[in-house]
Write a protein that holds these residues in place. Structure first.
Motif, short mmCIF file in Angstrom:
data_model
loop_
_atom_site.label_atom_id
_atom_site.label_comp_id
_atom_site.label_asym_id
_atom_site.label_seq_id
_atom_site.Cartn_x
_atom_site.Cartn_y
_atom_site.Cartn_z
N PRO A 237 13.68 33.24 -40.58
CA PRO A 237 13.31 31.82 -40.54
C PRO A 237 12.02 31.64 -39.75
O PRO A 237 11.68 32.44 -38.88
N LYS A 238 11.29 30.58 -40.06
CA LYS A 238 10.01 30.31 -39.42
C LYS A 238 10.21 29.33 -38.27
O LYS A 238 10.67 28.21 -38.48
N ILE A 240 9.69 26.43 -35.76
CA ILE A 240 8.91 25.18 -35.77
C ILE A 240 8.66 24.70 -34.34
O ILE A 240 7.54 24.42 -33.94
N ARG A 267 16.06 22.89 -45.99
CA ARG A 267 14.91 23.65 -45.52
C ARG A 267 14.86 23.83 -44.01
O ARG A 267 14.20 24.75 -43.53
N ILE A 268 15.54 22.94 -43.28
CA ILE A 268 15.43 22.95 -41.82
C ILE A 268 16.80 23.19 -41.19
O ILE A 268 17.80 22.62 -41.62
N HIS A 290 14.18 24.19 -33.87
CA HIS A 290 14.28 24.07 -35.32
C HIS A 290 13.60 25.26 -35.99
O HIS A 290 12.55 25.73 -35.54
N MET A 292 12.40 26.63 -39.97
CA MET A 292 12.25 26.34 -41.39
C MET A 292 12.74 27.56 -42.16
O MET A 292 12.34 28.70 -41.85
N ARG A 294 12.83 30.02 -45.18
CA ARG A 294 11.88 30.45 -46.19
C ARG A 294 12.55 30.45 -47.56
O ARG A 294 13.75 30.72 -47.67
N GLU A 301 11.58 26.00 -56.04
CA GLU A 301 11.66 24.90 -55.08
C GLU A 301 11.80 23.58 -55.82
O GLU A 301 11.21 23.37 -56.87
#
Length: 302
Positions: A237-238, A240, A267-268, A290, A292, A294, A301
């Protein structure tokens, strides 16, 4: 050992900060490049051990977190007179974009207000331009946090400070994260994670106490691992944003952590992580943040 003046002139204060950073700051090679009253410009040379995902080469978010924590501390010390110990109360990181692999990271930190007990700081981490940040941070520090003074109480013996190395573990849970391996993080049977105490994660060597940035890096690693496992996802996960609250000093003990998902969207994901040492009911730090998620390969999407 001869005593240094109780109150340091500014130029001497800056030189003391350059030479008496945390043990972890020395290990990673963090440099104070420029300084002004209440301001610090620092840099961190790129090293492969800082990588969080070998597939992309992107640095571990905890490296940026720890750098910003230490850089903010430098700015606070440059706003004071060298007589007080400081400690991070809370640190909020907003990740703007992944750091470009192979490039050094720089930070500009400003202590914009101090009271008798609290200092308030803003910081920006960047690579080529401060106008194009990798991450931004705000933090609060306690002034007079304890009776030690890293700028006066002892001189740094560089020969006694270990190096930061990532042992190979191709079959382990952090096979693709050299930085997590360098910290010795391991997964326990009950799903919690452990960061064993070692000299390389020390912040205040006089107490000694674990570097607040290392606690933050451990909480972030715990969150990434736990969210991936809970959701059954392969992609990292990215990050935030991450807010770390420091509740107690991290002593020279092993540290444990777990994570819970607070809310999950498409997405979150919102999460909360806790770190403790000898008593799970007395956390040394908590983190709320949080991620995001992927996109899953092969899935369109919406």
């Amino acid at each position: 050992m001869s005593a240094i003046p109780t109150t340091l002139p500014f130029e001497e204060l800056a030189e003391a900060i350059k030479g008496r950073r945390s043990d972890y700051g020395h290990i990673i090679g963090l440099q104070l490049d420029r300084f002004a009253p209440r301001e610090a410009w620092s840099s961190l040379p790129y090293r492969p051990v800082f990588v969080g995902d070998t597939e992309t080469g992107v640095l571990h978010g905890g490296v940026v977190t720890a750098m910003l924590d230490e850089s903010c501390g430098m700015a606070v010390q440059l706003a004071l007179d060298g007589t007080s110990a400081i400690a991070t109360l809370d640190l909020r990181i907003d990740y703007q974009k992944p750091a470009t692999p192979g490039l050094d990271i720089k930070a500009h930190s400003v202590c914009y207000r101090t009271t008798r007990s609290i200092a308030f700081v803003r910081s920006t981490a960047y690579q080529e331009s401060e106008d194009d940040p990798v991450a931004t941070a705000t933090a609060c520090f306690m002034i007079g946090a304890n009776r030690t003074n890293m700028l006066a109480d002892r001189r740094m013996d560089l020969r006694s400070i270990p190096t930061l190395e990532a042992p190979d573990d191709p079959d382990g849970p952090f096979a693709n994260s050299p930085f997590a391996r360098a910290l010795g993080i391991r997964v326990n049977d009950d799903g919690t994670l452990t960061m064993p105490f070692s000299p390389q994660i020390v912040g205040n060597p006089i107490l000694p106490a674990i570097h607040g940035g290392m606690t933050g890096a451990f909480l972030e690693t715990t969150a990434i691992f736990g969210v991936r496992r809970e959701l059954g996802i392969a992609a990292l996960p990215k990050p935030i944003g991450l807010t770390i609250n420091y509740l107690r000093s991290g002593r020279a003990l092993d540290t444990f952590a777990n994570v819970s998902i607070v809310k999950q969207g498409r997405r979150i994901v919102a999460f909360e992580a806790r770190a403790w040492q000898d008593d799970a009911d007395k956390p040394i730090a908590t983190a709320f943040g949080h991620f995001m998620l992927r996109p899953t390969p092969g899935r369109d999407e919406e």
